[in-house]
Each structure stands twice: as structure tokens, then as C-alpha cells.
Design a protein around this motif. Sequence first.
Motif, mmCIF file in Angstrom:
data_model
loop_
_atom_site.group_PDB
_atom_site.id
_atom_site.type_symbol
_atom_site.label_atom_id
_atom_site.label_comp_id
_atom_site.label_asym_id
_atom_site.label_seq_id
_atom_site.Cartn_x
_atom_site.Cartn_y
_atom_site.Cartn_z
ATOM 1 N N VAL A 29 -8.265 -1.657 6.853
ATOM 2 C CA VAL A 29 -7.661 -2.030 8.143
ATOM 3 C C VAL A 29 -8.641 -2.881 8.944
ATOM 4 N N PHE A 30 -9.897 -2.469 8.953
ATOM 5 C CA PHE A 30 -10.879 -3.205 9.731
ATOM 6 C C PHE A 30 -11.201 -4.560 9.135
ATOM 7 N N VAL A 31 -11.256 -4.610 7.810
ATOM 8 C CA VAL A 31 -11.464 -5.896 7.166
ATOM 9 C C VAL A 31 -10.324 -6.843 7.566
ATOM 10 N N GLY A 32 -9.114 -6.293 7.606
ATOM 11 C CA GLY A 32 -7.961 -7.098 8.023
ATOM 12 C C GLY A 32 -8.126 -7.600 9.451
ATOM 13 N N ILE A 33 -8.536 -6.709 10.353
ATOM 14 C CA ILE A 33 -8.718 -7.113 11.750
ATOM 15 C C ILE A 33 -9.830 -8.151 11.861
ATOM 16 N N GLU A 34 -10.880 -7.995 11.028
ATOM 17 C CA GLU A 34 -11.986 -8.944 11.063
ATOM 18 C C GLU A 34 -11.495 -10.346 10.713
ATOM 19 N N TYR A 35 -10.696 -10.444 9.636
ATOM 20 C CA TYR A 35 -10.160 -11.760 9.283
ATOM 21 C C TYR A 35 -9.263 -12.299 10.396
ATOM 22 N N LEU A 36 -8.465 -11.409 10.986
ATOM 23 C CA LEU A 36 -7.596 -11.810 12.081
ATOM 24 C C LEU A 36 -8.428 -12.328 13.257
ATOM 25 N N ALA A 37 -9.525 -11.626 13.547
ATOM 26 C CA ALA A 37 -10.374 -12.039 14.665
ATOM 27 C C ALA A 37 -11.017 -13.393 14.373
ATOM 28 N N ILE A 38 -11.502 -13.581 13.133
ATOM 29 C CA ILE A 38 -12.076 -14.882 12.763
ATOM 30 C C ILE A 38 -11.025 -15.962 12.928
ATOM 31 N N PHE A 39 -9.806 -15.649 12.497
ATOM 32 C CA PHE A 39 -8.718 -16.623 12.611
ATOM 33 C C PHE A 39 -8.457 -16.985 14.074
ATOM 34 N N VAL A 40 -8.392 -15.969 14.926
ATOM 35 C CA VAL A 40 -8.112 -16.220 16.348
ATOM 36 C C VAL A 40 -9.277 -16.969 17.011
ATOM 37 N N ALA A 50 -4.201 -27.637 14.572
ATOM 38 C CA ALA A 50 -3.965 -29.084 14.623
ATOM 39 C C ALA A 50 -2.473 -29.394 14.646
ATOM 40 N N VAL A 51 -1.688 -28.526 14.062
ATOM 41 C CA VAL A 51 -0.234 -28.730 14.013
ATOM 42 C C VAL A 51 0.470 -27.961 15.132
ATOM 43 N N ALA A 52 0.095 -26.689 15.291
ATOM 44 C CA ALA A 52 0.881 -25.790 16.132
ATOM 45 C C ALA A 52 0.259 -25.580 17.516
ATOM 46 N N HIS A 53 -0.565 -26.523 17.976
ATOM 47 C CA HIS A 53 -1.251 -26.296 19.251
ATOM 48 C C HIS A 53 -0.320 -26.051 20.444
ATOM 49 N N PRO A 54 0.857 -26.689 20.523
ATOM 50 C CA PRO A 54 1.693 -26.374 21.701
ATOM 51 C C PRO A 54 2.141 -24.909 21.710
ATOM 52 N N GLU A 55 2.527 -24.414 20.524
ATOM 53 C CA GLU A 55 2.955 -23.007 20.435
ATOM 54 C C GLU A 55 1.788 -22.076 20.774
ATOM 55 N N LYS A 90 -0.643 -17.272 25.237
ATOM 56 C CA LYS A 90 -1.892 -16.945 25.922
ATOM 57 C C LYS A 90 -2.286 -15.467 25.818
ATOM 58 N N TRP A 91 -1.360 -14.564 26.144
ATOM 59 C CA TRP A 91 -1.728 -13.154 26.177
ATOM 60 C C TRP A 91 -2.007 -12.575 24.808
ATOM 61 N N THR A 92 -1.238 -13.026 23.806
ATOM 62 C CA THR A 92 -1.530 -12.575 22.446
ATOM 63 C C THR A 92 -2.933 -12.997 22.049
ATOM 64 N N MET A 93 -3.282 -14.238 22.387
ATOM 65 C CA MET A 93 -4.615 -14.754 22.072
ATOM 66 C C MET A 93 -5.705 -13.942 22.767
ATOM 67 N N VAL A 94 -5.514 -13.693 24.040
ATOM 68 C CA VAL A 94 -6.513 -12.925 24.785
ATOM 69 C C VAL A 94 -6.686 -11.538 24.151
ATOM 70 N N ALA A 95 -5.563 -10.946 23.721
ATOM 71 C CA ALA A 95 -5.624 -9.603 23.147
ATOM 72 C C ALA A 95 -6.358 -9.607 21.803
ATOM 73 N N ILE A 96 -6.006 -10.544 20.912
ATOM 74 C CA ILE A 96 -6.682 -10.537 19.603
ATOM 75 C C ILE A 96 -8.145 -10.937 19.772
ATOM 76 N N ASP A 97 -8.400 -11.858 20.692
ATOM 77 C CA ASP A 97 -9.793 -12.234 20.964
ATOM 78 C C ASP A 97 -10.589 -11.016 21.429
ATOM 79 N N ALA A 98 -9.986 -10.186 22.274
ATOM 80 C CA ALA A 98 -10.666 -8.986 22.777
ATOM 81 C C ALA A 98 -10.903 -7.988 21.649
#
Lengths: 223, 223, 223
Positions: free
Chosen positions: B10-21, B84-89, B94-102
Motif C-alpha cells: 500500500v505504501f509503495v503504491g502511495i509513494e509512486y502516487l506521490a512521485i506522480f503528483v 503536457a496534455v492534460a494541464h487544463p484538467e 486543485k484540492w485533489t492535488m493538494v491532498a495527494i501532495d500532502a
Amino acid sequence: MEVALETNAVFVGIEYLAIFVWGLSGGLSAVRKRYDLFSILTCAWMTALGGGLVRDTLLGDLPPVGITDKGYILTCLASGLVVAVAHPEIMRLKWTMVAIDALGLGLFAVNGTAKALAFGSSGMTAVFLGMATALAGGLFRDLMVGEVPMIIRDKHLYAVPSLIGCILTVIVYKIVRAGTVGMQWEMALDVVIVAVVFVLRMVSVACNLTFPGAVDRGGGASS
Amino acid sequence: MEVALETNAVFVGIEYLAIFVWGLSGGLSAVRKRYDLFSILTCAWMTALGGGLVRDTLLGDLPPVGITDKGYILTCLASGLVVAVAHPEIMRLKWTMVAIDALGLGLFAVNGTAKALAFGSSGMTAVFLGMATALAGGLFRDLMVGEVPMIIRDKHLYAVPSLIGCILTVIVYKIVRAGTVGMQWEMALDVVIVAVVFVLRMVSVACNLTFPGAVDRGGGASS
Amino acid sequence: MEVALETNAVFVGIEYLAIFVWGLSGGLSAVRKRYDLFSILTCAWMTALGGGLVRDTLLGDLPPVGITDKGYILTCLASGLVVAVAHPEIMRLKWTMVAIDALGLGLFAVNGTAKALAFGSSGMTAVFLGMATALAGGLFRDLMVGEVPMIIRDKHLYAVPSLIGCILTVIVYKIVRAGTVGMQWEMALDVVIVAVVFVLRMVSVACNLTFPGAVDRGGGASS
């Protein structure tokens, strides 16, 4: 260390020439901002040898050549002194500068990658370290004088040719080590790689070729 | 190396998710400034893996994972391509980003601290290295695009929750090694620490909580 | 490690004082920009210990003292807290600050060079590492708050006295090791070097002495 290009006098000559030109470019940034002679020398040194500094630090080959190699350091200092006097002439040599800079870009990409491979890095790590060698000096130069780094800002191809050069160097290294072609081919192929990087960079500047940015969908990026 | 969280899927998964975000956030900075695709990828990589680069360099664990771990690097490159493609979305999330970043902030603080402890660092050194892991990537991102670093500029709590997370990780490590509680508690307690960092950060943004500045005495600071 | 100055209580005292003053100068930069307390502490730490961080990283002495030495770190944190409260008073102490800063400049140049020599560096490498110790902290401070580094921008002599101090330290070290003068002279001569750096810096600020820039030939540099 079996860094093929370093055993060849012509390439060693080009390497010193590239360090000198990168030193000129760093010194010129400082001259433009009217900084004093010490800052000119510092910017010349950081620009020319900062890439190797990052490569050696990340590779763990300490202390790095940027603070241990007398020949390199004296070359940097000489370039700083030259630019302090001859800056009007050097600014007029724009195309000569772009050309020697492009030669240095190719040479440092190949040499940085080769050094990393010689230290046992994987191909991917060697590509990163080759690019660090080729690009970090210019990054430091721009941070020192308070500008957004050229590798980020410049619209022409600069980082991309060096990336291609690094990848090709790894491929050549692996082919030679696999015994598919003889060792004597490594240097010849490395020369071809330097030429490829050089031509890509020059064509990009001459023909105003640029790399695509984010997909413009008329949305948020315009703000 | 007995970095507890790294043995859990689970944590490895979150780590990849965090790197992605974090990669998305770095790429987005470059998209906003209208840089080219190469710069977007560079900013994504620097933001997501720059913290680990600093930690490993200071720890002497060279070359650092930021240039050797294929999974991490591909994740960064993927995030750069997506932004590069999905920047408008992505800007609208914003809030999802702030949450995963946190979530990433908590996770990297705990993992960076745990890695330093596993390499034999003292508690204080581990706290510094944990914070470097959590904070240096964003610092590089902001230097690359020529902005004052967010950890300096942002009024909401960002560095402080990560500091608390690092200190708690050291305390848990020492308690477990002292035998006061069993090893099996280490991971559970580390999860709690990640949650604490996450909640502190989210509450700070949501409730506009800020950390006090210098004592305002109507004096020199107003100039 | 036979770093002569570190065995003397007076010099250890001056070293802590210098770290404290450098911490004040870093914290003050953050206070001026109205950053929060955490940023004030970070800037204080980076300014005071960033130079040693670079020296130890390039020397391969990892982890660096900037994240391992409790006394140094607590001194930085204390200076950050003091500046957060007493910034109006500290801003009025301009000359005292310049003087203690100049003392620190000399001391760190000598100590950084001596540490590098004790680790087996060549004289030239030791000069680079001595200057890194003396100058990198201020560089980081200015990058953190988004200003062109003072060592580049300041017209008064700052880097040049530290360079002279580093070179003199190497000469003294070589003379002592060659047996020309006894070991007991090393510390006395190092004290003289610190004094030389201090006097050069103070005279430069007091008399508005500056280092020449590029040769002005009425040409391109004026653009």
C-alpha cells in the motif's frame, strides 16, 4: 578508466577549447551585469566546470575534477581574464561561439556518459550523468546572475541533442562490450556522436527549430 | 535496509502516487511559463526526485536513487507527459492535488528519515535528511523557474508538518529499537505519522492557519 | 584531524560567534521579506552552515557537519530566534555585524582550507574548499530569497580577502610540514591570516575599496 575519447590528443584539445568557450560564456554573463573581475572568474569557472562537479558528486568520485584538475582550472581562469579584456570582440563572434559551444555540448555529453559507464553505472544513470555534465554548468551560470536557466528558457534545441548524444554513447558502449564490433570502433563511433549533437544544435539555431511545448488547448496555460 | 514502510505494498503504491503528483506539480510550473516539453519533463523529475537526490548525496549513498531507480524515473516522465496534455484538467483538480501532495509530504518525510536512520545517522541528522527528502524537490522546482521557493514564501504550514513527521519517526524508531514496543508496531505508528502530517497540512490550507513570522515591533522590518 | 585552530578555545569561541552572526544575517534576509519563523530559521541555518555543507560534500566527508553537529545547529537556531525578536536592534548594529562577519570570513576560510588539507587534498583543491566554506552560505541565503548572490553583486572586497586567506593557509601548512618552522608556529601564523582577511575586508568597506571589473572600452558591455 577507459574513457575512449580522453586517450586521443585531438579530443583532449577540443575539450580544453570547449572549457575555454564555456568559460567565456560564463564570464560574459558577469561582464554584461558589470560585476567585478572576481565574479567574472567565478562565473567562468562555474559555467565551464560546474557540470563535471555535479557528475562527480553524484558518482561519488570526490573531490571532483572541477576543483582538482590544474589544467582545467587554469583554462577557466584564462578564459575569464580574456573575456574581461576582449568582451566587445567576443560578443561580435556570436556564431563562432555558438559553434564551439555546440562542439563542447557534444563532447561533454559523450565524455560524461563514458565516465559514468567506466565507473559501473547502468545505462540510464550514465545518461543522467552525461546530461548533468553537459547542462549543469549553464544552469549554475544563470542562477548566479539571477536569470531563469537557459536550458529551461531557450526555445532552440539544447538539452535534446545532448540527451540523444548520451543515449547513443550508451548504445555504442554496450555494442562494443558485447563484442559485436571491435574496441577500435568505439572512438570512431563516439566521434560520430559528437558530430550528431553538434549538427542537431547548429541546425536548430540556424533554422529556428524548436521543441514542442505543452499541448495548447486554449485553456489554463494562457493565464 | 529495514525501512518499514517500503515493505508494504500500500505504501509503495502511495509513494509512486506521490512521485506522480509531485511530478505533475513540477511539470505544471513549466507549463505555466510556456516552456518546451523537455523543460516540462526536467521540472517534473527535479520536483519529484530532487529531495531524494539531496538526501542520498548528503548520506553518501551514491549514485542517488533519483538517477538509478527506473520505476521512479519512468513515473516522473509519465507525469510530465500527462501534464503536457492534460494541464487544463489538472489545474481544475486543485484540492485533489493538494491532498495527494500532502500525503506525499508525510510519506517522504517518514521514508527519508527512516532511510537515514537505517544508514546509522543520529536522530538529529535523520530529521534533517527527512526534511531534505520532503522539501528539496519543491525548492529546485521554484529555483528552476525563477521564483522564491514555496517553502519560504507559502504562508500555510508546509515545512512544519514535515518537521513534526520527521521528529515523530525518530521517536518511534528509538522506542521500537529500545524494545519498549514490538517491531510490528513500527509500521502502524509510521502510518499514524503520515496521517498526522497529512491532517496538519490540510487543516492549515483549509483553515488558513499560518505560522508566526518575526515579532512585529513597528520597526525596521517594515522597510 | 589536525586542524590547528580547532584545538584552541578562543578560536572555537570565535567560530560559534561567527556561526551566530552568519545565522543572524541569514535570518535578517528572511525577516526583511516578511517570511514566517520557520523560513527565518531555515535561512539562518543555510547561511551559517551551508558553506561547510558544500565543503564536506565535495570532500566526501559525509554526512556533513552542517547536519550532524549539535552545537553548530543549536547556535543557528538560537540566532534565528534572536533575529525574529530583536531584528530592529540588530539592524542598527551594522558595523558590529560587518566586523564579526569579517572575522567569521577569515576564520572559516582558514578552517575550511585546513580541513581539506588534513583530508589529503592538494593545495589548489584546499583553496577551493576553503573558499566554498567561506562563501557558499551567503550564496544559498541569496538564492533562497531570490536575490543575485552578494559575492557576485557586492562591490566591496569579500571573496578576494577569503581567497588570500586560503592561499596563505596552504603556504603556512606547506612550510610547517616541510619542517622549515616548527608546528607551534602554525597556530600563530593562522591567527595572523585571520587578521589579514579581517583587515582587508574592513578596510575595503570603510574606504569603499573595490575590485576592478571588465576593462571598459566603451563597447558592448554598456548595453
